[in-house]
Design an enzyme around this catalytic site. Structure first.
Site, PDB file in Angstrom:
ATOM      1  N   GLU A 105      67.112  31.321  36.594  1.00 36.19           N
ATOM      2  CA  GLU A 105      65.663  31.475  36.581  1.00 36.19           C
ATOM      3  C   GLU A 105      64.928  30.371  37.316  1.00 36.19           C
ATOM      4  O   GLU A 105      65.298  29.206  37.244  1.00 36.19           O
ATOM      5  CB  GLU A 105      65.152  31.517  35.134  1.00 36.19           C
ATOM      6  CG  GLU A 105      65.640  32.731  34.385  1.00 36.19           C
ATOM      7  CD  GLU A 105      64.953  32.940  33.053  1.00 36.19           C
ATOM      8  OE1 GLU A 105      64.892  34.094  32.630  1.00 36.19           O
ATOM      9  OE2 GLU A 105      64.475  31.961  32.440  1.00 36.19           O
ATOM     10  N   HIS A 131      70.566  40.252  35.728  1.00 39.66           N
ATOM     11  CA  HIS A 131      71.353  39.395  34.837  1.00 39.66           C
ATOM     12  C   HIS A 131      72.857  39.610  35.000  1.00 39.66           C
ATOM     13  O   HIS A 131      73.633  38.671  34.886  1.00 39.66           O
ATOM     14  CB  HIS A 131      70.903  39.600  33.390  1.00 39.66           C
ATOM     15  CG  HIS A 131      69.509  39.121  33.160  1.00 39.66           C
ATOM     16  ND1 HIS A 131      68.437  39.968  33.058  1.00 39.66           N
ATOM     17  CD2 HIS A 131      69.009  37.864  33.073  1.00 39.66           C
ATOM     18  CE1 HIS A 131      67.332  39.260  32.899  1.00 39.66           C
ATOM     19  NE2 HIS A 131      67.655  37.974  32.901  1.00 39.66           N
ATOM     20  N   HIS A 135      65.880  34.625  39.821  1.00 41.00           N
ATOM     21  CA  HIS A 135      64.696  35.458  39.574  1.00 41.00           C
ATOM     22  C   HIS A 135      63.582  34.662  38.904  1.00 41.00           C
ATOM     23  O   HIS A 135      63.798  33.575  38.392  1.00 41.00           O
ATOM     24  CB  HIS A 135      65.071  36.674  38.717  1.00 41.00           C
ATOM     25  CG  HIS A 135      65.638  36.326  37.380  1.00 41.00           C
ATOM     26  ND1 HIS A 135      66.955  35.931  37.213  1.00 41.00           N
ATOM     27  CD2 HIS A 135      65.088  36.307  36.151  1.00 41.00           C
ATOM     28  CE1 HIS A 135      67.179  35.686  35.934  1.00 41.00           C
ATOM     29  NE2 HIS A 135      66.058  35.906  35.268  1.00 41.00           N
ATOM     30  N   CYS A 160      59.363  34.081  25.926  1.00 43.44           N
ATOM     31  CA  CYS A 160      59.874  33.960  27.282  1.00 43.44           C
ATOM     32  C   CYS A 160      60.154  35.366  27.808  1.00 43.44           C
ATOM     33  O   CYS A 160      60.479  36.272  27.041  1.00 43.44           O
ATOM     34  CB  CYS A 160      61.136  33.108  27.325  1.00 43.44           C
ATOM     35  SG  CYS A 160      62.317  33.484  26.054  1.00 43.44           S
TER      36      CYS A 160
END
Length: 176
Positions: A110, A22, A28, A62
């Site tokens: 993401e 992050h 990712h 999530c």
């Protein structure tokens, strides 16, 4: 908080520490789950203890799959860990990619597998307070309208899902 998640380093997928992913904004893998009851969706307000986006409303749950974990296994695991929900079998709805600044010098980039699961009658919900501050059921259209009026109350990814991908994710539900 050392946890290895699948991220692309150059053109190769590799296990990388979640915080590093992050901070560097590495692309990712991720998993998002929406638990539905008709057109109502279960959303959660993230715990103030979360390392990014604390206190914001997000989808049911999530997360990032572990290095060797399949996305569908991850979806079931996080429903159990975050919300105490068991016995649901989420169905894959879509795969999206997005990039968003989530504050604190962190970027979410993401490739997210999105799952829909259907609530059972009298389903038990027991949120882990380290993960979830509160939960609520809300109509999908009401959620989209509320997020449109007050985007600052919602996670960046939920705003993206609702503003840009509503029909793509929920089309089968919305069309009946």
């Amino acid at each position: 908080m050392s946890e290895l998640i699948p991220a692309w380093v150059g053109d190769r997928l590799a296990p990388v520490d979640k915080l590093e992913v992050h901070l560097k904004g590495l692309r990712h893998k991720a998993v998002s789950v929406f638990v539905m009851d008709g057109e109502n969706v279960l959303i959660q307000r993230r715990s103030e203890e979360k390392y990014h986006s604390p206190g914001l409303w997000a989808n049911t749950c999530c997360t990032h799959p572990g290095w060797t974990e399949r996305p569908e296994e991850c979806a079931v695991r996080r429903l159990r860990e975050e919300l105490g929900i068991t016995g649901l079998y989420p169905a894959h709805a879509d795969r999206l990619e997005y990039r968003a600044d989530v504050g604190g010098g962190m970027i979410e980039h993401e490739v997210v597998d999105i799952y829909l699961a259907y609530a059972k009658p009298h389903m038990r919900i027991a949120p882990d307070p380290r993960e979830v501050a509160e939960v609520r059921w809300i109509g999908l259209y009401d959620l989209a309208a509320e997020a449109g009026r007050h985007p600052e109350r919602f996670s960046k990814w939920l705003n993206i899902y609702l503003s840009s991908h509503l029909d793509r994710i929920f089309g089968s539900i919305l069309r009946g």
